[in-house]
Write a protein that holds these residues in place. Structure first.
Motif, PDB file in Angstrom:
ATOM      1  N   GLY A 249      -5.026  11.226   9.805  1.00 43.49           N
ATOM      2  CA  GLY A 249      -3.783  10.961   9.113  1.00 43.49           C
ATOM      3  C   GLY A 249      -3.913   9.754   8.209  1.00 43.49           C
ATOM      4  N   ALA A 250      -3.179   9.758   7.106  1.00 45.63           N
ATOM      5  CA  ALA A 250      -3.181   8.632   6.174  1.00 45.63           C
ATOM      6  C   ALA A 250      -1.941   7.777   6.405  1.00 45.63           C
ATOM      7  N   PHE A 251      -2.073   6.486   6.136  1.00 49.26           N
ATOM      8  CA  PHE A 251      -0.961   5.565   6.347  1.00 49.26           C
ATOM      9  C   PHE A 251      -0.931   4.521   5.243  1.00 49.26           C
ATOM     10  N   ALA A 252       0.201   3.828   5.161  1.00 48.48           N
ATOM     11  CA  ALA A 252       0.337   2.666   4.290  1.00 48.48           C
ATOM     12  C   ALA A 252       1.150   1.617   5.030  1.00 48.48           C
ATOM     13  N   VAL A 253       0.762   0.354   4.891  1.00 47.39           N
ATOM     14  CA  VAL A 253       1.520  -0.758   5.469  1.00 47.39           C
ATOM     15  C   VAL A 253       1.762  -1.794   4.382  1.00 47.39           C
ATOM     16  N   THR A 254       2.908  -2.429   4.449  1.00 51.03           N
ATOM     17  CA  THR A 254       3.300  -3.432   3.465  1.00 51.03           C
ATOM     18  C   THR A 254       3.038  -4.838   4.005  1.00 51.03           C
ATOM     19  N   VAL A 255       2.530  -5.707   3.139  1.00 54.80           N
ATOM     20  CA  VAL A 255       2.290  -7.104   3.500  1.00 54.80           C
ATOM     21  C   VAL A 255       3.225  -7.975   2.669  1.00 54.80           C
ATOM     22  N   GLU A 256       4.028  -8.778   3.345  1.00 54.19           N
ATOM     23  CA  GLU A 256       4.949  -9.691   2.681  1.00 54.19           C
ATOM     24  C   GLU A 256       4.975 -10.998   3.444  1.00 54.19           C
ATOM     25  N   ALA A 257       5.763 -11.946   2.971  1.00 48.30           N
ATOM     26  CA  ALA A 257       5.765 -13.283   3.570  1.00 48.30           C
ATOM     27  C   ALA A 257       6.105 -13.260   5.055  1.00 48.30           C
ATOM     28  N   ALA A 258       6.954 -12.327   5.470  1.00 50.52           N
ATOM     29  CA  ALA A 258       7.376 -12.272   6.872  1.00 50.52           C
ATOM     30  C   ALA A 258       6.391 -11.526   7.766  1.00 50.52           C
ATOM     31  N   THR A 259       5.392 -10.896   7.179  1.00 49.23           N
ATOM     32  CA  THR A 259       4.469 -10.079   7.967  1.00 49.23           C
ATOM     33  C   THR A 259       3.751 -10.862   9.070  1.00 49.23           C
ATOM     34  N   PRO A 260       3.213 -12.068   8.810  1.00 46.29           N
ATOM     35  CA  PRO A 260       2.548 -12.798   9.896  1.00 46.29           C
ATOM     36  C   PRO A 260       3.446 -13.007  11.106  1.00 46.29           C
TER      37      PRO A 260
END
Length: 208
Positions: A172-183
């Motif tokens: 399966g393929a996926f995508a994840v978003t990285v933003e300032a709140a991610t950590p």
């Protein structure tokens, strides 16, 4: 310690990269029996290991590879866009701020707790690198089961299409978003087992 090597690296990076390619061959070819290219009968190197790749590498005290992952720009040839387009219902996400995660290589001889510690350290370094370089999204292709784990790690993520049986298992393929709140979200889920990319970590090489 975690090193980030961009592109082909410097002459000083070559022993580390070589040990990484050796371990990739032991894991993906010798153990998992993947049908991949072998160079000099001991290195797993494919066409995506070029000047545009970025390697996040955990090293031991002797400076040898322990665990690693590879990042590929989506605007260049990469696995999802070249070999697994069918896994994306609405097309493969592409953009200058989108990179693909590939070749997660963890030592099979360690206890599961140590493997998870290394994995989480790589993820933290990857997120720090993304925030530093303006990368907003990561994509990837994994087993459908592992995709569930990835999407549940605490960041904003999505499946790019239903899992499909493609000979070697259900992928399966996926995508994840990285933003300032991610950590903070990842840390709340217990994923930050190693220090962030700072003291004791080096970034070397340059992308062509």
């Amino acid at each position: 310690m975690i090193h980030i090597v961009e592109g082909l690296g410097t002459p000083a990076d070559q022993p580390l990269l070589e040990s990484m390619f050796e371990d990739r061959k032991r894991l993906f070819i010798d153990l998992l029996d993947w049908d991949l290219t072998v160079v000099d009968e001991r290195l797993e190197i494919d066409r995506f290991d070029d000047a545009y790749a970025t390697y996040i590498i955990a090293v031991d005290r002797a400076g040898r590879h322990l665990a690693s992952m590879r990042l590929l720009p989506s605007t260049r040839p990469h696995l999802l866009g070249t070999l697994f387009e069918r896994l994306c219902t609405d097309g493969v996400p592409v953009g200058p701020d989108i990179f693909e995660i590939t070749r997660l290589c963890l030592p099979p001889n360690l206890l599961r707790s140590e493997r998870l510690r290394l994995r989480d350290g790589l993820i933290r370094a990857m997120v720090d690198h993304a925030l530093d370089r303006g990368i907003n999204r990561f994509t990837g292709v994994v087993t459908a089961r592992f995709r569930e784990q990835i999407l549940g790690m605490g960041w904003q993520g999505e499946a790019l299409g239903p899992g499909q049986d493609l000979g070697g298992g259900r992928l399966g393929a996926f995508a994840v978003t990285v933003e300032a709140a991610t950590p903070a979200h990842l840390e709340a889920n217990g994923l930050y087992a190693l220090p962030a990319l700072s003291a004791g970590t080096t970034a070397t090489g340059s992308a062509a």
